[in-house]
Design a protein around this motif. Structure first.
Motif, PDB file in Angstrom:
ATOM      1  N   SER A   1      -4.474   1.507  -2.169  1.00 18.59           N
ATOM      2  CA  SER A   1      -4.254   0.087  -1.907  1.00 18.59           C
ATOM      3  C   SER A   1      -3.307  -0.516  -2.936  1.00 18.59           C
ATOM      4  N   ARG A   2      -2.909  -1.739  -2.693  1.00 16.79           N
ATOM      5  CA  ARG A   2      -1.952  -2.403  -3.583  1.00 16.79           C
ATOM      6  C   ARG A   2      -2.479  -2.502  -5.007  1.00 16.79           C
ATOM      7  N   SER A   3      -3.756  -2.791  -5.142  1.00 16.75           N
ATOM      8  CA  SER A   3      -4.336  -2.929  -6.482  1.00 16.75           C
ATOM      9  C   SER A   3      -4.703  -1.592  -7.095  1.00 16.75           C
TER      10      SER A   3
ATOM     11  N   GLY B   1       0.594  -3.027   3.492  1.00 17.21           N
ATOM     12  CA  GLY B   1      -0.606  -3.482   2.813  1.00 17.21           C
ATOM     13  C   GLY B   1      -1.880  -2.948   3.407  1.00 17.21           C
TER      14      GLY B   1
ATOM     15  N   ALA C   1       0.865  -1.162   0.000  1.00 19.43           N
ATOM     16  CA  ALA C   1       0.000   0.000   0.000  1.00 19.43           C
ATOM     17  C   ALA C   1       0.912   1.225   0.000  1.00 19.43           C
TER      18      ALA C   1
ATOM     19  N   LEU D   1      -4.343   0.075   4.244  1.00 20.41           N
ATOM     20  CA  LEU D   1      -4.652   1.421   3.776  1.00 20.41           C
ATOM     21  C   LEU D   1      -4.877   2.288   5.017  1.00 20.41           C
TER      22      LEU D   1
ATOM     23  N   ALA E   1      -8.757   0.871  -3.988  1.00 21.11           N
ATOM     24  CA  ALA E   1      -9.204   1.643  -2.831  1.00 21.11           C
ATOM     25  C   ALA E   1      -8.287   2.840  -2.628  1.00 21.11           C
ATOM     26  N   LYS E   2      -8.896   3.979  -2.343  1.00 23.14           N
ATOM     27  CA  LYS E   2      -8.149   5.212  -2.124  1.00 23.14           C
ATOM     28  C   LYS E   2      -8.685   5.897  -0.875  1.00 23.14           C
ATOM     29  N   TYR E   3      -7.810   6.611  -0.231  1.00 23.76           N
ATOM     30  CA  TYR E   3      -8.166   7.243   1.033  1.00 23.76           C
ATOM     31  C   TYR E   3      -7.486   8.603   1.065  1.00 23.76           C
TER      32      TYR E   3
END
Length: 125
Positions: free
Chosen positions: A52-54, A103, A33, A105, A57-59
């Protein structure tokens, strides 16, 4: 193990845009992450955004009006993460750091084990 390296900082006028990049000089980023943090003169380092790794997901931080102006993304095929910054304001002036974590988030800097040296962003009003 990775060694993040930031680039893309510089001097820009208020209202302008910059895109920061984060690559690694060793290893690959796709198992981590990733996050962006920043530190303004005389202030503590603060969280800006994480992905996130993929990349699914975003924050974003809820403060500073970042959400809606900044966009975090990553291209694992290019082993690179980005921070697109639009509508820059003088308050965005800071050193921006890229970080890689295990990893999760999170906005907690303690969860990120690998940090870059930072890239300076200066916004002139």
């Amino acid at each position: 193990q990775v060694q993040p390296v930031e680039s893309g900082g510089g001097l820009v006028q208020a209202g302008g845009s910059l895109r920061l990049s984060c690559r690694t000089s060793e290893g690959t980023l796709d198992t981590y992450a990733m996050g962006w943090f920043r530190q303004a003169p005389g202030k503590e380092r603060e969280f800006v955004a994480a992905i996130s790794r993929s990349g699914d997901a975003k924050y974003y931080t809820n403060s500073m009006g970042v959400k809606g102006r900044f966009t975090i993304s990553r291209d694992n095929a290019k082993n690179t993460m980005y921070l697109q910054m639009d509508g820059l304001q003088s308050e965005d002036t800071a050193v921006y750091y890229c970080a890689a974590g295990a990893g999760i988030l999170t906005s907690d800097p303690a969860k990120y084990g690998y940090w870059g040296q930072g890239t300076q962003v200066t916004v002139s009003s």
